[in-house]
Design an enzyme around this catalytic site. Structure first.
Site, PDB file in Angstrom:
ATOM      1  N   HIS A  58     115.066 -22.976 127.431  1.00 37.23           N
ATOM      2  CA  HIS A  58     113.900 -23.863 127.443  1.00 37.23           C
ATOM      3  C   HIS A  58     114.015 -24.891 126.316  1.00 37.23           C
ATOM      4  O   HIS A  58     113.867 -26.105 126.535  1.00 37.23           O
ATOM      5  CB  HIS A  58     112.632 -23.016 127.286  1.00 37.23           C
ATOM      6  N   GLU A  59     114.279 -24.409 125.114  1.00 32.19           N
ATOM      7  CA  GLU A  59     114.367 -25.307 123.965  1.00 32.19           C
ATOM      8  C   GLU A  59     115.630 -26.166 124.020  1.00 32.19           C
ATOM      9  O   GLU A  59     115.620 -27.326 123.604  1.00 32.19           O
ATOM     10  CB  GLU A  59     114.317 -24.500 122.660  1.00 32.19           C
ATOM     11  N   HIS A  62     114.936 -29.192 126.153  1.00 29.66           N
ATOM     12  CA  HIS A  62     114.252 -30.235 125.391  1.00 29.66           C
ATOM     13  C   HIS A  62     115.251 -31.033 124.554  1.00 29.66           C
ATOM     14  O   HIS A  62     115.257 -32.269 124.567  1.00 29.66           O
ATOM     15  CB  HIS A  62     113.208 -29.613 124.455  1.00 29.66           C
TER      16      HIS A  62
END
Length: 266
Positions: A58-59, A62
């Site tokens: 997820h990170e 980003h």
């Protein structure tokens, strides 16, 4: 040469992440084969490790999107190594979400990577950077639910099926919560570039409390029930019934004892 080596190391996959992947693989195998003396422990470790993997991805999503959008500083910060230790708020990004999984079976979103927004040009790029994280949870949920909606469960051990169902539940809850247009969450980050300067200034003081606000709302019984009704509807649409969801969570909480109903039905 030094610069090139440094850039390469900035993007090298961290041994920490590889270790988490190894735990996921080993405990997934133990869950599948029934090798573990206590199946609930294997399910707990498998789902927990896989959940941390999804948090890292997820990170990473980003950061990777920010890199291609103009923020070349994310590599030096270690965000491209998939190492959770490098996150700006490791407690918010890893520890707190894990506690929510253990306590309530909620895939709580975390806030982790610091993006230098001044380097990003274009509102669409800003929105895409914010959307990249929860879209990863959507993709992860699709992978976890694939055996269910493809009707490919023949031969899949019950314990592994339950574990996948619970892991899918976590991904769906994370995606829904992340996409909420609440300050401090990714959903608001998607909308923020399109808001007026005055609105952004008025909302800015509330951003640090957005996650706490969502947390408080989820403790309201009526809100909690409605939220999980939506989650259940999504999972049912993907082929996961309430029984698999329930037994997955029961097996995950192995410290509460074996649920004989799930064991017999499985």
């Amino acid at each position: 040469m030094v610069t090139a080596a440094s850039r390469h190391s900035d993007r090298r996959i961290s041994p920490v992440f590889l270790g988490i992947l190894a735990v996921t693989a080993v405990t997934g195998w133990a869950t599948w084969t029934g090798f573990a003396a206590q199946p609930g422990v294997a399910v707990f470790l498998f789902v927990t490790a896989a959940w941390v993997v999804s948090l890292c991805l997820h990170e990473y999503a980003h950061a990777r999107t920010a890199l291609h959008s103009g923020d070349i500083t994310v590599g030096a910060k270690g965000y491209l190594t998939l190492n959770p230790v490098k996150y700006t708020h490791a407690v918010l990004s890893i520890v707190l979400p894990l506690l929510f999984v253990i306590m309530g079976g909620i895939g709580l979103p975390g806030g982790a990577v610091f993006i230098d927004r001044s380097r990003i040009r274009g509102r669409w790029r800003h929105s895409l950077i914010s959307a990249a994280g929860p879209l990863t949870n959507v993709l992860f949920a699709a992978v976890c639910t694939a055996p269910f909606w493809l009707h490919a469960l023949d031969g899949v051990p019950a314990d592994f099926r339950f574990a996948l169902a619970f892991l899918a539940l976590l991904q769906v809850t994370a995606a829904i919560l992340n996409f909420l247009p609440v300050p401090g969450l990714d959903g608001y980050g998607v909308l923020e570039p399109w808001l007026s300067y005055q609105v952004k200034r008025q909302v800015e003081p509330f951003a640090p409390f957005g996650l706490m606000f969502v947390f408080a709302l989820l403790w309201v019984p009526s809100v909690n029930a409605q939220f999980f009704d939506v989650v259940d509807a999504v999972l049912r649409g993907l082929g996961i019934d309430a029984f698999d969801q329930y037994c997955g969570q029961e097996m995950y909480r192995f410290w509460q004892g074996t649920n004989e109903f799930c064991r017999a039905a499985g």
